[in-house]
Design an enzyme around this catalytic site. Structure first.
Site, PDB file in Angstrom:
ATOM      1  N   SER A 171     -19.411  47.891  65.110  1.00 13.18           N
ATOM      2  CA  SER A 171     -20.464  47.043  65.702  1.00 13.18           C
ATOM      3  C   SER A 171     -21.842  47.596  65.342  1.00 13.18           C
ATOM      4  O   SER A 171     -21.995  48.762  65.004  1.00 13.18           O
ATOM      5  CB  SER A 171     -20.342  47.054  67.216  1.00 13.18           C
ATOM      6  OG  SER A 171     -19.005  46.942  67.609  1.00 13.18           O
ATOM      7  N   THR A 216     -25.970  48.001  61.261  1.00 16.21           N
ATOM      8  CA  THR A 216     -25.613  48.543  59.940  1.00 16.21           C
ATOM      9  C   THR A 216     -24.310  47.944  59.437  1.00 16.21           C
ATOM     10  O   THR A 216     -24.146  47.709  58.229  1.00 16.21           O
ATOM     11  CB  THR A 216     -25.503  50.085  60.019  1.00 16.21           C
ATOM     12  OG1 THR A 216     -26.628  50.588  60.749  1.00 16.21           O
ATOM     13  CG2 THR A 216     -25.497  50.690  58.636  1.00 16.21           C
ATOM     14  N   ALA A 234     -23.574  54.468  63.815  1.00 18.06           N
ATOM     15  CA  ALA A 234     -23.756  55.496  64.842  1.00 18.06           C
ATOM     16  C   ALA A 234     -25.221  55.547  65.232  1.00 18.06           C
ATOM     17  O   ALA A 234     -26.095  55.128  64.472  1.00 18.06           O
ATOM     18  CB  ALA A 234     -23.312  56.854  64.325  1.00 18.06           C
ATOM     19  N   GLU A 259     -14.650  50.465  69.927  1.00 21.21           N
ATOM     20  CA  GLU A 259     -14.960  51.182  68.679  1.00 21.21           C
ATOM     21  C   GLU A 259     -14.120  52.448  68.569  1.00 21.21           C
ATOM     22  O   GLU A 259     -13.609  52.784  67.506  1.00 21.21           O
ATOM     23  CB  GLU A 259     -16.432  51.574  68.639  1.00 21.21           C
ATOM     24  CG  GLU A 259     -17.365  50.410  68.406  1.00 21.21           C
ATOM     25  CD  GLU A 259     -18.805  50.869  68.257  1.00 21.21           C
ATOM     26  OE1 GLU A 259     -19.120  51.995  68.672  1.00 21.21           O
ATOM     27  OE2 GLU A 259     -19.605  50.087  67.725  1.00 21.21           O
TER      28      GLU A 259
HETATM   29  O1  LIG Z   1     -23.021  50.079  70.542  1.00 23.51           O
HETATM   30  C1  LIG Z   1     -23.181  50.012  69.358  1.00 23.51           C
HETATM   31  C2  LIG Z   1     -22.492  50.794  68.340  1.00 23.51           C
HETATM   32  O2  LIG Z   1     -22.013  52.029  68.754  1.00 23.51           O
HETATM   33  C3  LIG Z   1     -23.298  50.907  67.046  1.00 23.51           C
HETATM   34  O3  LIG Z   1     -22.400  51.234  66.034  1.00 23.51           O
HETATM   35  C4  LIG Z   1     -24.412  51.945  67.104  1.00 23.51           C
HETATM   36  O4  LIG Z   1     -25.259  51.691  68.205  1.00 23.51           O
HETATM   37  C5  LIG Z   1     -25.246  51.941  65.815  1.00 23.51           C
HETATM   38  O5  LIG Z   1     -25.848  50.705  65.686  1.00 23.51           O
HETATM   39  P1  LIG Z   1     -26.882  50.353  64.535  1.00 23.51           P
HETATM   40  O6  LIG Z   1     -26.130  50.314  63.266  1.00 23.51           O
HETATM   41  O7  LIG Z   1     -27.442  49.008  64.941  1.00 23.51           O
HETATM   42  O8  LIG Z   1     -27.939  51.408  64.569  1.00 23.51           O
END
Ligand SMILES: O=C[C@H](O)[C@H](O)[C@H](O)COP(=O)(O)O
Length: 275
Positions: free
Chosen positions: A39, A42, A100, A120
């Site tokens: 999720s 990215t 992450a 996740e």
């Molecule tokens: O709750 C969200 C997930 O753990 C995401 O993988 C994490 O927050 C990283 O998200 P982003 O790629 O939007 O920085």
């Protein structure tokens, strides 16, 4: 030379895309049939990179989401959506990709900034190889250095006040129930119908080669804190991905075998688990 906020945002997006395409190139082998999709913002580029391979490669693959956002991403890309709940016992995903919020030098992760973490962790631990994809802002010598919002913790709503008390006793500075997004009254509600508490702690020590930090002086090692947090009654899951990596255990690893970082200079830095 100073960059504007708009230029910085563009740089970050470019970095995410670079990391995602490189990770997919290196870890999505054409013979794979089961792929986990995490999720966040990215992972959008991970799905884009996978879809760009075309049906000749992807039509034999099934994709397993970690929540409602990745479900939508998989469907919108025309990929085959399957569910981890239907994965037969004894079977594993070939690989899982996820983002992450922060990654330390031992590849421990903070995740859950977007309120996804429980599914996740299940998907990551169901994969033979878990690969993390991020931008340069996520690299950090120790968790809690770059990501200051706190460790996301998924809790049963009725237990939230008791969990907050316990977190404060453990040294968390001002743990808070995460509010809903604008337009939503009350707390944010996860894909599992639970709440998120964000618990800031002093930067966490790496567990490898360190005296166990047990929180007595306000300092914890990653493993000791994670082991203590998960034992609090009412905590469903925590946003610390820690312990052994996929090179050390056949299954159940929460830590990635590799983390890809899109860097500001246009390169991709790859960190791999040592052993
Ligand atoms: O709750 C969200 C997930 O753990 C995401 O993988 C994490 O927050 C990283 O998200 P982003 O790629 O939007 O920085």
């Amino acid at each position: 030379m100073s960059t504007t906020a708009e230029e910085q945002a563009k740089l970050v997006e470019t970095s995410k895309r670079l990391a995602a395409y490189q990770a997919v190139k290196d870890y999505l082998l054409p013979e794979y049939t089961r792929v986990g999709i995490g999720s966040g913002s990215t992972v959008v580029y991970v799905v884009e990179a996978i879809a760009a391979l075309g049906p000749a490669v992807t039509s034999k693959m099934a994709f397993y989401p970690t929540g409602s956002q990745s479900e939508e991403l998989i469907e919108a890309a025309g990929l085959d959506l399957q569910y981890i709940s239907k994965l037969p016992a004894g079977r594993q995903l070939d690989v899982a990709f996820d983002g992450a919020d922060e990654v330390d030098d031992d590849l421990n992760l903070i995740k859950g900034g977007g309120a996804c973490l429980w599914q996740e962790k299940i998907v990551a631990a169901s994969a033979k190889q878990f690969v993390c994809v991020a931008d340069f802002r996520k690299l950090s010598p120790s968790l809690g250095t770059a990501w200051k919002k706190g460790i996301p913790i998924e809790v049963l709503p009725m237990a939230a006040p008791r969990v907050l008390d316990e977190l404060q006793r453990m040294g968390s500075q001002n743990p808070r129930i995460r509010p809903g997004l604008p337009g939503k009254a009350g707390a944010i509600v996860t894909d599992n119908g639970l709440w998120i508490i964000d618990a800031p702690f002093a930067p966490l020590l790496l567990s490898k080669g360190t005296e166990p930090g047990d929180g007595n002086n306000g300092v914890w090692t990653v493993d000791a804190l994670a082991d203590a947090l998960i034992k609090i009654p009412g905590v469903a899951e925590i946003g610390l991905f820690y312990g052994k990596n996929g090179l050390q255990v056949a299954s159940g690893a929460q830590k990635p075998v590799a983390a890809y970082f899109g860097m500001a200079d246009g390169s991709v830095e790859v960190r791999t688990a040592s052993s």
